[in-house]
Design an enzyme around this catalytic site. Structure first.
Site, PDB file in Angstrom:
ATOM      1  N   ASP A   1       0.872  -1.175   0.000  1.00 49.65           N
ATOM      2  CA  ASP A   1       0.000   0.000   0.000  1.00 49.65           C
ATOM      3  C   ASP A   1       0.914   1.232   0.000  1.00 49.65           C
ATOM      4  OD1 ASP A   1      -2.135   1.700  -0.034  1.00 49.65           O
ATOM      5  OD2 ASP A   1      -3.217   0.756   1.607  1.00 49.65           O
TER       6      ASP A   1
HETATM    7  C1  BGC Z   1      -4.974   3.226   0.121  1.00 53.94           C
HETATM    8  C2  BGC Z   1      -5.079   2.214  -0.989  1.00 53.94           C
HETATM    9  C3  BGC Z   1      -4.942   2.898  -2.321  1.00 53.94           C
HETATM   10  C4  BGC Z   1      -3.596   3.610  -2.349  1.00 53.94           C
HETATM   11  C5  BGC Z   1      -3.283   4.286  -3.668  1.00 53.94           C
HETATM   12  C6  BGC Z   1      -3.754   4.106  -0.019  1.00 53.94           C
HETATM   13  O1  BGC Z   1      -3.778   5.165   0.869  1.00 53.94           O
HETATM   14  O2  BGC Z   1      -4.969   2.565   1.358  1.00 53.94           O
HETATM   15  O3  BGC Z   1      -6.293   1.509  -0.890  1.00 53.94           O
HETATM   16  O4  BGC Z   1      -5.071   1.992  -3.371  1.00 53.94           O
HETATM   17  O5  BGC Z   1      -3.595   4.591  -1.331  1.00 53.94           O
HETATM   18  O6  BGC Z   1      -4.031   5.415  -3.862  1.00 53.94           O
END
Ligand code: BGC
Length: 745
Positions: free
Chosen positions: A279
């Site tokens: 993530d």
């Molecule tokens: C989130 C993810 C997301 C990623 C990219 C993160 O803060 O937890 O679910 O895909 O950002 O935007």
């Protein structure tokens, strides 16, 4: 003879398809190996690096030229993507295309209801169509990888990301997330309108303590296997292209650095051959977790655990070379990660077809897409109350008074995680009511509150005067989209601002009050429900939410949604979910509640069962609950036998009659309970559901086939245990027809 011929042709065709599939797989693997053999260590590390492409500058371009980047997220203009892709292909040494990623969560331009709303449809086909529509729109802009579906089991409405989930149930989440994956990925990833899906967040992120985002989780192994892992396992079986690790630490281990999870379960047990991505900065955040001393140790733990690509924090890029030189990471580990990444790029056809056509007619907001979004919104809405058949609005109604901050809030009704949907394209309830029903009724509009947190009561008296002049009041309340979603947890789930006061005042105006709630999560709306004649839970319904609501209000569409999550009466009841484990002292329903406790009552006189003195045992609304304009009756539950072997399939049939005046769709739900097992099991579990359309006066035979393998659970391995079970078929998780059966070895 003809049958035999067809059969033989079928076998030949299947054989040819399997053969060409395995030929393609071999070709892909050959190309992966050939590329890998020509790559320098630096180029390999570059492939494992995903960067933020927002505001790309010359520095980013030169890094792409140098082979330092494998993927970019957050760019969406086709011309720019084509130009960046050209640089990767023509100006980097090996010409490896980039993977372009974005969070396309519940629509790209045409916004569908938030996933929690879609889940209320109990309709995998609606969810799959939503993903297909999103993929068609997003791929036209050059995005070939989406970070969805989010399949975190969510049992805490304080957690803002419950909006992105399919709710509290593992079975429902598994069915819907698998459908979403199929929708995004299509039949063949190579198709230019297919996107790689991403099963996230691996693992347990929905169980953050206290519902506070990014908090820790403590999920023990059995619960992990029985509740949290199954949707991911099904996703791998469905061929999901990628998996994202989560932000939480579970029992002290952040998943981004967990070899048991990323290699043991994912690769060794499930044979996943796609890409594992972190993530956003979750590798680097292992420092803040106190799980790594610095970026180098974070990279070491993540890469050795089996995490292929790091999102934005560049611990890999900065440290992997040194870690290899120091012998702490093997080059084989890096090769395996790069293989997964190259394989995905080849599967997506990016080497052969890297550019997007900028000329193709745009499909965003096409009529077909808007119609699909409207149908999804209709099926997502849950009728919670309908006293005196206030809904649908009858033909004698001459004037309706539309009230509330969400009646005309085009931005907020799209919900969380909307980067690309335009509010100018949203049709609000107010607009839809005027457009579709303005010639039939007189519509007075009194927003009264400007937004959901507004506390200004100065417009109340004007609104009440309008309400008194009207035949029906429709109040649109709820929460703005910013109040749910990532990092937007709440400790108080009551309606904000002066919304409750507004509902109270309206309920005293003497005009029937219909309340429509638009929100990203279950809210504690017990009082509002009591004060209203009818209540519709509309979630954040997306671009076409307005027309969907208008048609439901006027009876053109009959509501059919059922709650995919339990609604608490008050926050203190959380976690409250239907499939909790059995306890030694279950509530009997006869418990004494706080106002009835006699003075100086004896310590043990209240019953000693599992309930709250103030909230009782029951939630406000149970999982699976939802009304219709018509009524349904269940009868004649029949099981094909009374005992089964673990390899058998139980056939269950039930008669479903429409006893009301409208044609309506009922979501028939099948639950089972394992009465006694080697470990304590949930009081019941959803094991099947069907949407059944029934005409007034009609009775339909509804049949389920339940393989006994569905009753397996994990107790140091998957087991189907012999013993007694009960089965319930009905319209929600609490009411239905019961029967018993047993499994014998
Ligand atoms: C989130 C993810 C997301 C990623 C990219 C993160 O803060 O937890 O679910 O895909 O950002 O935007």
């Amino acid at each position: 003879m003809r049958k035999l011929l067809f059969f033989l042709i079928g076998i030949v065709l299947l054989g040819t398809a399997a053969c060409s599939e395995s030929k393609e797989t071999n070709q892909i693997e050959d190309r992966v190996e050939s590329l890998l053999s020509r790559m320098t260590l630096e180029e390999k590390i570059g492939q494992m690096n995903q960067l933020n492409g927002r505001n790309p500058d010359e520095k980013l371009m030169s890094r792409i030229r140098n082979g330092e980047v494998g993927s970019l997220l957050n760019i969406e203009q086709p011309e720019l993507i084509n130009e960046i892709q050209r640089i990767a292909l023509e100006e980097s040494r090996l010409g490896i295309p980039l993977l372009i990623a974005r969070d396309v969560i519940h629509g790209y331009k045409t916004i569908f209801p938030i996933p929690l709303g879609q889940a209320a449809s109990f309709n995998p086909s609606i969810v799959g169509t939503g993903a297909r529509v999103a993929a068609r729109e997003a791929t036209q802009d050059g995005i070939r990888w989406t970070f969805a579906p989010m399949m975190d089991i969510s049992r805490d409405p304080r957690w803002g990301r419950i909006a992105e989930s399919f709710g509290e149930d593992t079975y429902l989440t598994t069915k819907l997330s698998s459908a979403m994956i199929r929708g995004f990925q299509g039949n063949d990833l190579k198709n230019p309108s297919s996107m790689a899906a991403c099963a996230k967040h691996f693992i347990g992120y929905g169980a953050v303590e206290g519902g506070k985002d990014y908090n820790s989780t403590y999920i023990p192994p059995r619960q992990l296997r029985n509740v949290y892992l199954p949707p991911f396992k099904a996703a791998v079986e469905e061929g999901v292209a990628t998996i994202m690790t989560s932000f939480n630490s579970n029992d002290g281990i952040p998943p981004s650095g967990d070899p048991w999870l990323l290699t043991g379960i994912l690769r060794d047990e499930w044979k996943f051959d796609g890409v594992v991505v972190s993530d956003w900065a979750s590798v680097k955040e292992m420092i803040a977790h106190g799980f790594a001393e610095n970026g180098k140790e974070a990279a070491l733990k993540a890469v050795n655990a089996g995490l292929d690509m790091e999102m934005v924090s560049e611990c890999y890029f900065t440290n992997i070379k040194d870690l290899i030189n120091e012998g702490k990471v093997s080059e084989k580990t890096i090769d395996d990660a790069v293989r997964n990444i190259l394989r995905l790029k080849l599967r997506l056809g990016l080497f052969d077809n890297p550019y997007i056509s900028e000329e193709d007619p745009r499909v965003a907001y096409s009529k077909e897409h808007l119609d699909a979004a409207k149908m999804a919104a209709e099926e997502s809405m849950v009728l919670l109350k309908n006293e005196d058949q206030t809904l649908p609005i009858s033909s004698v109604v001459k004037t309706i008074c539309v009230v509330g901050p969400l009646a005309d809030a085009p931005h907020d009704q799209m919900g969380t995680w909307v980067f690309d949907g335009e509010k100018e394209k949203t049709i609000t309830p107010l607009k839809a009511l005027r457009q579709l029903y303005g010639d039939k009724v007189n519509i007075i509009y009194e927003p009264t509150l400007k937004y959901s947190r507004d506390k200004d009561r100065s417009k109340f008296s004007k609104t009440l005067a309008a309400a008194r002049k009207s035949d029906v009041v429709i109040a649109f309340v709820g929460e703005e989209s910013i109040l749910s979603g990532e990092a937007h947890s709440l400790a108080d789930l009551n309606l904000r601002g002066a919304q409750l006061e507004l509902i109270s005042a309206l309920s005293e105006a003497g005009t029937p009050l219909v309340t429509v709630v638009m929100a990203g999560r279950p809210l504690t709306i017990g009082t509002e429900v009591e004060l209203s004649k009818s209540v519709i839970y509309a979630w954040h319904p997306g671009t076409m939410g307005g027309p969907a609501i208008a048609d439901i209000l006027f009876g053109k569409t009959v509501p059919s949604g059922k709650l995919p999550v339990t609604f608490p009466k008050m926050v203190g009841q959380i976690p409250v979910f239907y499939n909790h484990n059995s306890t030694g002292r279950p509530a009997r329903g006869t418990e004494v509640l706080i106002d009835d406790i006699p003075l100086e009552a004896r310590q043990s006189s209240l019953g000693n069962t599992s309930y709250y003195l103030d909230a009782g045992f029951d939630p406000l609304f149970h999982f699976g609950y939802g009304l219709s304009y018509t009524s349904f009756e269940y009868s004649d539950l029949n099981l094909s036998n009374s005992s089964f072997h673990p390899s058998d399939t139980l056939r269950v049939s039930v008669q479903l009659s429409n006893t009301g005046d409208f044609q309506g769709t009922e979501i028939v739900q099948l639950y089972t309970a394992d009465k006694s097992a080697s470990v304590v099991r949930p009081v019941k579990e959803l094991k099947g559901f069907q949407r059944v359309l029934v005409q007034p006066g009609e009775t339909k035979d509804v049949v389920f086939h339940l393989p006994m393998s569905e009753l397996s659970f994990w107790n140091d391995g998957d087991v189907v245990e012999a013993g007694e079970f009960s089965i319930m078929v009905g319209g929600n998780s609490q009411e239905g027809l019961f029967s018993d059966f047993s499994i014998i070895n």
